[in-house]
Design a protein around this motif. Structure first.
Motif, PDB file in Angstrom:
ATOM      1  N   GLU A  89      35.780  37.146  49.822  1.00  0.00           N
ATOM      2  CA  GLU A  89      36.490  38.001  50.027  1.00  0.00           C
ATOM      3  C   GLU A  89      37.277  38.469  48.667  1.00  0.00           C
ATOM      4  O   GLU A  89      38.102  37.448  48.527  1.00  0.00           O
ATOM      5  CB  GLU A  89      37.343  38.188  51.391  1.00  0.00           C
ATOM      6  N   TYR A  90      36.899  39.622  48.234  1.00  0.00           N
ATOM      7  CA  TYR A  90      37.767  40.082  46.882  1.00  0.00           C
ATOM      8  C   TYR A  90      39.065  41.016  47.546  1.00  0.00           C
ATOM      9  O   TYR A  90      38.605  42.087  48.241  1.00  0.00           O
ATOM     10  CB  TYR A  90      36.864  40.653  46.188  1.00  0.00           C
ATOM     11  N   ILE A  91      40.025  40.839  46.982  1.00  0.00           N
ATOM     12  CA  ILE A  91      41.166  41.915  47.200  1.00  0.00           C
ATOM     13  C   ILE A  91      41.662  42.466  45.852  1.00  0.00           C
ATOM     14  O   ILE A  91      42.237  41.528  45.057  1.00  0.00           O
ATOM     15  CB  ILE A  91      42.498  41.191  47.846  1.00  0.00           C
ATOM     16  N   ASP A  92      41.167  43.748  45.519  1.00  0.00           N
ATOM     17  CA  ASP A  92      41.521  44.167  44.146  1.00  0.00           C
ATOM     18  C   ASP A  92      42.911  44.741  44.286  1.00  0.00           C
ATOM     19  O   ASP A  92      43.366  45.401  45.088  1.00  0.00           O
ATOM     20  CB  ASP A  92      40.537  45.466  43.956  1.00  0.00           C
ATOM     21  N   VAL A  93      43.820  44.593  43.061  1.00  0.00           N
ATOM     22  CA  VAL A  93      45.146  44.829  43.014  1.00  0.00           C
ATOM     23  C   VAL A  93      45.277  45.498  41.474  1.00  0.00           C
ATOM     24  O   VAL A  93      44.628  45.250  40.678  1.00  0.00           O
ATOM     25  CB  VAL A  93      46.070  43.674  43.065  1.00  0.00           C
ATOM     26  N   PRO A  94      46.247  46.130  41.479  1.00  0.00           N
ATOM     27  CA  PRO A  94      46.433  46.865  40.236  1.00  0.00           C
ATOM     28  C   PRO A  94      47.265  45.636  39.120  1.00  0.00           C
ATOM     29  O   PRO A  94      47.677  44.732  39.635  1.00  0.00           O
ATOM     30  CB  PRO A  94      47.791  47.745  40.267  1.00  0.00           C
ATOM     31  N   LEU A  95      47.157  45.926  37.868  1.00  0.00           N
ATOM     32  CA  LEU A  95      47.702  45.058  36.970  1.00  0.00           C
ATOM     33  C   LEU A  95      49.279  45.149  36.933  1.00  0.00           C
ATOM     34  O   LEU A  95      49.914  46.129  37.186  1.00  0.00           O
ATOM     35  CB  LEU A  95      47.350  45.321  35.381  1.00  0.00           C
ATOM     36  N   GLY A  96      49.749  43.949  36.880  1.00  0.00           N
ATOM     37  CA  GLY A  96      51.472  43.749  37.211  1.00  0.00           C
ATOM     38  C   GLY A  96      51.845  43.228  38.555  1.00  0.00           C
ATOM     39  O   GLY A  96      52.913  43.172  38.876  1.00  0.00           O
TER      40      GLY A  96
END
Length: 331
Positions: A89-96
């Motif tokens: 399962e992948y959780i995409d998050v913003p950089l930072g």
């Protein structure tokens, strides 16, 4: 992006997958009544992986996603067939984005690059089938390994805004007005303190189609480093900025004192912030005539330890010079 859509703090419960069991199968077919062991291995349980995505600016898409569960590994089977691995399962998050363990509050890792991947909970290993345990003295082992169980963890995800220039100042110093003039951002602007409750980002268009990012951060008050006002909630956003632009209004009673208070709050929160490049912009200077400005300049030349500039966002005074100065500092 509207203020309500900016989410920079999310709590989530993540669970990996169980490893599949190894098989205890013994080979059987026509004319082979007592074949040897041929049990296959179990598949690996799925990982939960945090992945950086440069196209995201906020954690809004995770606001209502409280649980993430990866797939379980399949069990091994006959003919030494290995079970399928569980789905990751992948959780995409913003950089930072900073990922913490919710229980201990320890930082697990930070995501700062596009497509950077970090496993937050590992799937269990699959168990070995009985084929691995055959020996000269035990040619038909009737046992196999169970899979390793899943891992569970509660995590906190905090977004620290990645911007080239961060605006630092007391409430109502004119930070949002400057951002609305210097970029195409449309922050909420009003004549009362704490109009800005969430950081606003804007892209500053410079000469020859070059750009840099500016962040308008909620106003600092004395005691912010101890959590007063919006305290820690916004001070973390200043940590990632390359340049700190201190905005102090021209009608402030004591410009040097205001600068010292702001600097002291940053130092108490994180002393490393004082290593960043700094510039002071004296805002609302359209209220000053030439004579007052000259008097103030003599006073500030003696008192202020760093460069300063006079600007007025409303009257568009000194804005081009400010862009030039910031660009020079960035490069």
């Amino acid at each position: 992006m509207t203020e309500g859509n900016f989410v920079d703090y999310v709590k989530m419960y993540v669970t990996s997958g169980n490893g599949g069991k190894g098989s205890m199968h013994l080979h059987r077919e026509k004319f082979v009544t007592k074949g040897g062991p041929d049990g296959g291995d179990g598949g690996r349980g799925g990982h939960v992986i945090i992945r950086g995505n440069e196209n995201l600016w906020t954690l809004l898409h995770l606001k209502f996603k409280k649980h993430v569960q990866a797939g379980h590994g399949e069990h091994g089977s006959k003919s030494r067939s290995t079970g399928a691995d569980g789905q990751d399962e992948y959780i995409d998050v913003p950089l930072g984005t900073v990922v913490r363990d919710a229980e201990s509050n320890d930082i697990l890792f930070e995501i700062t690059e596009h497509n950077q991947e970090k496993i937050v909970v590992e799937g269990g290993m699959g168990g070995l089938g009985n084929w691995h345990f055959r020996t000269s003295t035990n040619q038909t082992p009737r046992y196999a390994q169970p899979g390793i169980p899943k891992q569970e963890k509660e995590i906190l995800m905090e977004l620290k805004v990645l911007a080239d220039v961060g605006l630092v100042g007391f409430p109502n110093a004119g930070k949002s007005t400057l951002l609305s003039v210097i970029t195409s951002a449309k922050p909420k602007i009003a004549d009362y303190e704490f109009t800005t409750l969430k950081p606003n980002l804007g892209i500053v268009q410079y000469r020859d189609f070059q750009t840099f990012v500016m962040a308008d951060i909620p106003g600092i008050i004395e005691g912010a480093a101890e959590g007063k006002g919006l305290g820690h909630y916004f001070l973390r956003h200043i940590e990632r900025n390359s340049i700190l632009l201190f905005l102090i209004p021209a009608d402030a009673k004591d410009i040097k004192k205001q600068y010292d208070i702001l600097l002291d709050e940053l130092r108490r929160y994180n002393p490393e912030m004082l290593d960043k490049d700094r510039l002071i912009a004296i805002s609302k200077c359209d209220m000053l005539d030439d004579e007052l400005k000259a008097e103030l300049k003599v006073e500030l030349d003696k008192e202020l330890p760093i460069d300063y500039m006079f600007i007025s966002s409303v009257a568009q005074q000194g804005i081009t010079e400010l862009k030039d100065k910031l660009w020079k500092m960035l490069n």
